[in-house]
Design an enzyme around this catalytic site. Structure first.
Site, PDB file in Angstrom:
ATOM      1  N   SER B  40       0.800  -1.217   0.000  1.00 18.11           N
ATOM      2  CA  SER B  40       0.000   0.000   0.000  1.00 18.11           C
ATOM      3  C   SER B  40       0.836   1.271   0.000  1.00 18.11           C
ATOM      4  O   SER B  40       0.344   2.327  -0.362  1.00 18.11           O
ATOM      5  CB  SER B  40      -0.950   0.010   1.196  1.00 18.11           C
ATOM      6  OG  SER B  40      -0.247   0.218   2.381  1.00 18.11           O
ATOM      7  N   LYS B  83       0.597   4.141   6.869  1.00 19.47           N
ATOM      8  CA  LYS B  83      -0.043   5.009   5.867  1.00 19.47           C
ATOM      9  C   LYS B  83       0.495   6.423   6.004  1.00 19.47           C
ATOM     10  O   LYS B  83       1.198   6.754   6.956  1.00 19.47           O
ATOM     11  CB  LYS B  83      -1.565   5.065   6.090  1.00 19.47           C
ATOM     12  CG  LYS B  83      -2.268   3.746   6.074  1.00 19.47           C
ATOM     13  CD  LYS B  83      -2.555   3.258   4.688  1.00 19.47           C
ATOM     14  CE  LYS B  83      -3.210   1.898   4.771  1.00 19.47           C
ATOM     15  NZ  LYS B  83      -2.628   0.924   3.888  1.00 19.47           N
TER      16      LYS B  83
END
Lengths: 174, 159
Positions: B40, B83
């Site tokens: 990600s 993230k």
């Protein structure tokens, strides 16, 4: 002479460092005590209100794997303010269907990794009824005992308030 | 004989407890090494990179927009996610995927942050589970340690 004084200072400093780190670890991992403020958990905690605040023992070891039961009194970091720790009762775990009190939906299915928290004093409690299910990752500890004032010394039992708790799936269809 | 064995055992236990506590304090208040996995955050962090995440910024509420952070997953507290912070509380963020024609916006509520992976096409982030509480943030990634050829601080978000 100077050497001896130097050795004493070194022993003192290393003792302080070891003591502080052991104490910090114990507080983070095992247990701590805290003063409960506010009316949101009346009548279980702070029954008289005012300045008579209860002191509770927080068991951190028992929630190390994020295992709680319905009815437990737990502390979580507030989802609204990361500096605040709040104390509430667990009403529903993941997958439970909850009949809410004034939330935007009347029935809520608690999503994975979340639980439903409510204060015992429904009128004056900021809880899941205002901000929805709370992520289990915010869990800090389980309140296990009231330790002050001495006449209220007792274990905090896991108990759901009457008429609260998860609904059966049959009720949902009925 | 028995007394000396007992003494040695107690000394060993004492040392173990002491160093365990040192380790706890270091990991909890200074920082920890993290092995990242998953796609990600590509290309900033690729699979099996080792990074150093420091723990003081989240405690002091010093997280800024653009920081890469480690947080507990909101749907499973035993899993950590890595993230980039896109929006802090009160910010207006775009919730639609880049290919959508119609842009949807939302405001980040109080005490929450909006996270997105750098690999927008292959990332499970706030666009799916919404804003996450600030208190779930564990650390800010400040240094990449492995592989050696990309050692150093982390780059800005690729545009």
């Amino acid at each position: 002479m100077a050497q001896q004084a130097w050795r004493k200072i070194r022993m003192l400093v290393s003792g302080i460092i070891v003591g502080v780190s052991v104490l910090t670890t114990a507080i983070d991992r095992l247990a701590s005590v805290t003063l409960v403020t506010g009316r949101s958990m009346q009548p279980s905690l702070n029954p008289e209100g005012g300045s008579n605040c209860d002191v509770v023992l927080l068991n951190k070891w028992s929630v190390r794997n994020y295992e709680v039961q319905r009815g437990d009194v737990v502390t979580v970091m507030s989802p609204k303010n990361p500096q605040d720790e709040i104390i509430k009762r667990v009403i529903g775990l993941e997958g439970d269907l909850i009949r809410t009190l004034g939330y935007k939906n009347r029935l809520v299915r608690v999503p994975d990794g979340h639980f439903w928290l409510e204060g015992d004093h429904h009128g004056s409690s900021m809880d899941s009824n205002s901000y929805g299910p709370v992520s289990v990752g915010l869990l800090q500890s389980r309140a296990s005992h009231i330790i002050w004032p001495p006449n209220r010394l007792q274990r905090i039992a896991a108990s759901l308030p009457p008429n609260r708790g998860p609904l059966d799936d049959e009720e949902e269809e009925g | 004989m028995f007394r000396s064995v007992l003494g040695k055992t107690l000394g060993f236990v004492g040392y173990t407890v002491t160093y365990g506590c040192f380790a706890h304090c270091a990991f909890e208040y200074i920082g920890e090494f993290v092995l990242c996995s998953g796609p990600s955050m590509e290309p900033t962090i690729v699979n099996h990179d080792i990074v150093f995440s420091e723990r003081m910024s989240p405690r002091l509420c010093k997280i800024q927009k653009g920081d890469i952070i480690i947080a507990k997953s909101p749907s499973n507290p035993n899993i950590n996610i890595c993230k980039r912070v896109i929006g802090l509380e009160g910010d207006k963020v775009c919730t639609s995927s880049p290919s959508d024609l119609l842009k949807a916006h939302t405001y980040v509520p109080n005490g929450h942050v909006w996270l997105e992976g750098d690999n927008l096409k292959n990332s499970t982030d706030s666009r799916i589970y919404g804003p996450i509480p600030y208190a779930l943030i564990r650390g800010r990634i400040c240094l990449k340690l492995w592989p050696l050829h990309s050692f150093g601080s982390l780059s800005e978000r690729p545009t």
